[in-house]
Design an enzyme around this catalytic site. Structure first.
Site, PDB file in Angstrom:
ATOM      1  N   ASP A  96     -30.752 -10.677 -16.366  1.00 54.64           N
ATOM      2  CA  ASP A  96     -31.278 -10.450 -15.011  1.00 54.64           C
ATOM      3  C   ASP A  96     -32.339 -11.500 -14.716  1.00 54.64           C
ATOM      4  O   ASP A  96     -33.364 -11.575 -15.396  1.00 54.64           O
ATOM      5  CB  ASP A  96     -31.887  -9.047 -14.929  1.00 54.64           C
ATOM      6  CG  ASP A  96     -32.408  -8.719 -13.529  1.00 54.64           C
ATOM      7  OD1 ASP A  96     -32.229  -9.535 -12.607  1.00 54.64           O
ATOM      8  OD2 ASP A  96     -32.990  -7.623 -13.369  1.00 54.64           O
TER       9      ASP A  96
ATOM     10  N   ASN B  44     -33.755 -11.950 -11.531  1.00 50.53           N
ATOM     11  CA  ASN B  44     -34.676 -11.581 -10.432  1.00 50.53           C
ATOM     12  C   ASN B  44     -34.990 -12.764  -9.515  1.00 50.53           C
ATOM     13  O   ASN B  44     -36.152 -13.053  -9.231  1.00 50.53           O
ATOM     14  CB  ASN B  44     -35.980 -10.980 -10.966  1.00 50.53           C
ATOM     15  CG  ASN B  44     -35.817  -9.582 -11.529  1.00 50.53           C
ATOM     16  OD1 ASN B  44     -35.963  -9.381 -12.727  1.00 50.53           O
ATOM     17  ND2 ASN B  44     -35.482  -8.620 -10.686  1.00 50.53           N
TER      18      ASN B  44
ATOM     19  N   LYS C 256     -29.436   0.505  -6.532  1.00 48.55           N
ATOM     20  CA  LYS C 256     -30.738   1.185  -6.641  1.00 48.55           C
ATOM     21  C   LYS C 256     -30.901   1.959  -5.341  1.00 48.55           C
ATOM     22  O   LYS C 256     -31.060   1.364  -4.277  1.00 48.55           O
ATOM     23  CB  LYS C 256     -31.875   0.170  -6.749  1.00 48.55           C
ATOM     24  CG  LYS C 256     -32.048  -0.439  -8.116  1.00 48.55           C
ATOM     25  CD  LYS C 256     -33.243  -1.369  -8.106  1.00 48.55           C
ATOM     26  CE  LYS C 256     -33.341  -2.098  -9.431  1.00 48.55           C
ATOM     27  NZ  LYS C 256     -34.094  -3.350  -9.292  1.00 48.55           N
TER      28      LYS C 256
ATOM     29  N   SER D 180     -33.460  -2.237 -20.350  1.00 46.96           N
ATOM     30  CA  SER D 180     -33.844  -3.544 -19.823  1.00 46.96           C
ATOM     31  C   SER D 180     -35.007  -4.076 -20.659  1.00 46.96           C
ATOM     32  O   SER D 180     -36.030  -3.397 -20.787  1.00 46.96           O
ATOM     33  CB  SER D 180     -34.258  -3.380 -18.359  1.00 46.96           C
ATOM     34  OG  SER D 180     -34.758  -4.574 -17.837  1.00 46.96           O
TER      35      SER D 180
ATOM     36  N   LYS E  90     -30.009  -5.359 -21.553  1.00 44.25           N
ATOM     37  CA  LYS E  90     -30.192  -6.334 -20.464  1.00 44.25           C
ATOM     38  C   LYS E  90     -31.429  -7.151 -20.793  1.00 44.25           C
ATOM     39  O   LYS E  90     -32.490  -6.597 -21.067  1.00 44.25           O
ATOM     40  CB  LYS E  90     -30.364  -5.589 -19.143  1.00 44.25           C
ATOM     41  CG  LYS E  90     -30.991  -6.379 -18.007  1.00 44.25           C
ATOM     42  CD  LYS E  90     -30.796  -5.649 -16.676  1.00 44.25           C
ATOM     43  CE  LYS E  90     -32.055  -5.647 -15.830  1.00 44.25           C
ATOM     44  NZ  LYS E  90     -31.856  -4.966 -14.533  1.00 44.25           N
ATOM     45  N   LEU E  91     -31.274  -8.471 -20.779  1.00 36.83           N
ATOM     46  CA  LEU E  91     -32.409  -9.359 -21.041  1.00 36.83           C
ATOM     47  C   LEU E  91     -32.908  -9.931 -19.728  1.00 36.83           C
ATOM     48  O   LEU E  91     -32.120 -10.472 -18.934  1.00 36.83           O
ATOM     49  CB  LEU E  91     -31.994 -10.527 -21.951  1.00 36.83           C
ATOM     50  CG  LEU E  91     -31.405 -10.189 -23.312  1.00 36.83           C
ATOM     51  CD1 LEU E  91     -31.116 -11.495 -24.075  1.00 36.83           C
ATOM     52  CD2 LEU E  91     -32.351  -9.301 -24.122  1.00 36.83           C
ATOM     53  N   LYS E  92     -34.200  -9.842 -19.507  1.00 37.83           N
ATOM     54  CA  LYS E  92     -34.803 -10.529 -18.361  1.00 37.83           C
ATOM     55  C   LYS E  92     -34.858 -12.016 -18.697  1.00 37.83           C
ATOM     56  O   LYS E  92     -35.258 -12.382 -19.825  1.00 37.83           O
ATOM     57  CB  LYS E  92     -36.216  -9.990 -18.130  1.00 37.83           C
ATOM     58  CG  LYS E  92     -36.235  -8.569 -17.616  1.00 37.83           C
ATOM     59  CD  LYS E  92     -35.692  -8.520 -16.211  1.00 37.83           C
ATOM     60  CE  LYS E  92     -35.880  -7.157 -15.572  1.00 37.83           C
ATOM     61  NZ  LYS E  92     -35.412  -7.132 -14.187  1.00 37.83           N
TER      62      LYS E  92
ATOM     63  N   ASP F  36     -28.521  -7.515  -6.797  1.00 34.45           N
ATOM     64  CA  ASP F  36     -29.503  -6.427  -6.729  1.00 34.45           C
ATOM     65  C   ASP F  36     -30.327  -6.637  -5.461  1.00 34.45           C
ATOM     66  O   ASP F  36     -29.989  -6.113  -4.395  1.00 34.45           O
ATOM     67  CB  ASP F  36     -30.371  -6.453  -8.002  1.00 34.45           C
ATOM     68  CG  ASP F  36     -31.543  -5.476  -7.966  1.00 34.45           C
ATOM     69  OD1 ASP F  36     -31.542  -4.565  -7.126  1.00 34.45           O
ATOM     70  OD2 ASP F  36     -32.486  -5.626  -8.784  1.00 34.45           O
TER      71      ASP F  36
ATOM     72  N   GLU G 106     -27.393 -11.060 -13.269  1.00 38.65           N
ATOM     73  CA  GLU G 106     -27.894 -10.326 -12.113  1.00 38.65           C
ATOM     74  C   GLU G 106     -28.835 -11.192 -11.276  1.00 38.65           C
ATOM     75  O   GLU G 106     -29.750 -11.824 -11.827  1.00 38.65           O
ATOM     76  CB  GLU G 106     -28.621  -9.076 -12.631  1.00 38.65           C
ATOM     77  CG  GLU G 106     -28.987  -8.077 -11.565  1.00 38.65           C
ATOM     78  CD  GLU G 106     -29.707  -6.865 -12.162  1.00 38.65           C
ATOM     79  OE1 GLU G 106     -29.708  -6.692 -13.406  1.00 38.65           O
ATOM     80  OE2 GLU G 106     -30.297  -6.104 -11.376  1.00 38.65           O
TER      81      GLU G 106
ATOM     82  N   GLY H 121     -32.893   0.520 -12.185  1.00 38.04           N
ATOM     83  CA  GLY H 121     -34.106   1.330 -12.330  1.00 38.04           C
ATOM     84  C   GLY H 121     -35.312   0.525 -11.928  1.00 38.04           C
ATOM     85  O   GLY H 121     -35.248  -0.710 -11.842  1.00 38.04           O
TER      86      GLY H 121
HETATM   87  O1  NPG Z   1     -35.606   0.665 -16.895  1.00 37.79           O
HETATM   88  O2  NPG Z   1     -36.236   1.241 -14.901  1.00 37.79           O
HETATM   89  C1  NPG Z   1     -36.041   0.397 -15.785  1.00 37.79           C
HETATM   90  C2  NPG Z   1     -36.361  -1.037 -15.478  1.00 37.79           C
HETATM   91  C3  NPG Z   1     -35.132  -1.828 -15.171  1.00 37.79           C
HETATM   92  O3  NPG Z   1     -35.368  -4.165 -15.222  1.00 37.79           O
HETATM   93  C4  NPG Z   1     -35.504  -3.154 -14.596  1.00 37.79           C
HETATM   94  N1  NPG Z   1     -36.003  -3.102 -13.355  1.00 37.79           N
HETATM   95  O4  NPG Z   1     -35.573  -6.053 -11.522  1.00 37.79           O
HETATM   96  O5  NPG Z   1     -34.313  -4.373 -11.839  1.00 37.79           O
HETATM   97  C5  NPG Z   1     -35.394  -4.933 -11.951  1.00 37.79           C
HETATM   98  C6  NPG Z   1     -36.524  -4.254 -12.677  1.00 37.79           C
HETATM   99  C7  NPG Z   1     -37.680  -3.784 -11.828  1.00 37.79           C
HETATM  100  C8  NPG Z   1     -38.710  -3.117 -12.423  1.00 37.79           C
HETATM  101  C9  NPG Z   1     -37.737  -3.993 -10.482  1.00 37.79           C
HETATM  102  C10 NPG Z   1     -39.798  -2.652 -11.695  1.00 37.79           C
HETATM  103  C11 NPG Z   1     -38.827  -3.537  -9.739  1.00 37.79           C
HETATM  104  C12 NPG Z   1     -39.843  -2.868 -10.334  1.00 37.79           C
END
Ligand code: NPG
Length: 369
Positions: free
Chosen positions: A189, A191, A263, A135, A161-163, A239, A214, A291
């Site tokens: 993603d 969020n 998750k 990510s 995966k690109l935020k 998610d 996502e 994750g």
């Molecule tokens: O590699 O664990 C990893 C991070 C993956 O992008 C990732 N996690 O929104 O899914 C998410 C994000 C996240 C990170 C969410 C930290 C909550 C806390």
């Protein structure tokens, strides 16, 4: 099984680089491990949340109180506590899935260790290694993003995966596709950063052949996600909106998602995560394992789950070096783009005592001790 002691071990571990998402920037993994001592064995788990409730309503300080005052007392009062009894015992406490998951997982780890059984075997894993995705956070510039992606691909990661967020979406995706080609498994993603009013804008992502988008809309807006899915070609993956197998079944029935990010922490633990896998698989919906920047203690059980047959897409289960210069377990290392599924008893890993001591901020007994 009798629980003799429950302890929280607060840790703070610097990340190798800041991780920026649409909800904030993290520079340190700041959380607690849960350590359960039973008359048969010891178990470990990791609280997946952060000090601030930005990704979800739970947060580190609150979770410690919820565990101490509401969850642990209900579980230690059971005549013979086991992991399968944790969910029913704490069902009267609303929400707090991350805290519940931490308690159930530590007890499950202890229980499986006492039988000499691996979590992977217990859950029904069918693979010994799983493909690793990574990510990639929001960067200052597209040039910086391209360098970062190039570095991860050189290490062997099999999916990117690109935020994204408003103002950082179409152009970064276009640039990554232009540089690394149409064959690169690529997903985004958000969020929860968009609303249904952004549908026409999000439809512009369709031309890039993404694996999925996502959680584009607000958490728990299943109706909105279904409306969006009916208007875009890219598969919607949920998610934040999915907290249980029932939510997942509803979302699939409404066509609010065509892929599911599982998750375990977000859904209250590995037993519910397994049920979500089963529901999705029965409907032909692919799942992958998300994750939350876990240490090796949180990552090991995620790898066990990701080895189940319905996990047909690479997850956010990256190597230890993607997060930390030094992990608190033996590091997970990328091998030909894959991570090995732990095969030892329980979650298959333990904190390295000397490393844990260096990263420990505070220890507190919640029960016994
Ligand atoms: O590699 O664990 C990893 C991070 C993956 O992008 C990732 N996690 O929104 O899914 C998410 C994000 C996240 C990170 C969410 C930290 C909550 C806390």
């Amino acid at each position: 099984m009798k629980i003799e002691r429950v302890e929280v071990v607060h840790v703070a571990i610097p990340l190798v680089s800041p991780f920026r998402t649409s909800f904030g920037t993290m520079t340190t993994k700041d959380t607690f491990l849960l350590h359960v001592v039973t008359d048969g064995a010891e178990g470990w788990s990791e609280f997946a949340g952060d000090p601030r409730p930005l990704y979800c309503p739970e947060f580190v300080a609150g979770a410690e109180i919820v565990l101490r005052d509401f969850l642990v007392p209900r579980v230690v009062a059971l005549p013979s506590p086991t992991a399968a009894l944790v969910g029913p015992a704490v069902s009267g406490i609303k929400g707090h899935e991350l805290a519940k998951a931490a308690l159930e997982t530590a007890i499950l780890d202890a229980e499986l260790r006492s039988y000499g059984m691996s979590l992977a075997g217990y859950l029904g894993a069918v693979r010994e290694r799983v493909p690793a995705g990574v990510s990639v956070g929001i960067k200052e510039s597209v040039a910086e993003l391209l360098d970062t992606v190039e570095g991860y691909l050189a290490e062997g990661y099999l999916r990117i995966k690109l935020k994204i967020e408003p103002g950082w979406d179409i152009e970064p995706v276009r640039a990554v596709r232009a540089r690394f080609g149409a064959a690169l498994p690529l997903q985004v993603d958000a969020n929860t950063a968009y609303t249904l009013a952004d549908t026409e804008h999000l439809r512009r992502l369709d031309e890039f052949g993404l694996l999925l988008i996502e959680e584009p809309l607000e958490e728990d807006n299943l109706h909105g996600h279904a409306r969006l899915q009916s208007r875009i070609a890219t598969r919607v993956c949920l998610d934040e909106s999915l907290h249980s197998a029932r939510d997942t079944a509803s979302a699939i029935a409404m066509d609010a998602c065509r892929v599911v990010n599982i998750k375990p922490a977000r859904v209250g633990g590995y037993l519910e995560a397994r049920r979500i896998h089963d529901v999705a698989r029965a409907h032909g919906v692919p799942v992958w394992c998300g994750g939350m920047l876990e240490t090796g203690i949180g990552r090991a059980p995620n790898l066990a789950l990701a080895a189940l047959p319905g996990f047909t897409l690479p997850g956010d289960t990256s190597a230890s070096s993607r997060y930390f210069a030094e992990d608190i377990t033996e590091p997970f290392v990328l091998d030909d783009g894959h991570l090995r599924v732990p095969s030892g008893p329980g979650i298959g890993v333990e904190p390295l005592p000397e490393v844990l001591r260096r990263f420990t901020v505070r220890r507190q007994d919640l029960y016994g001790g």
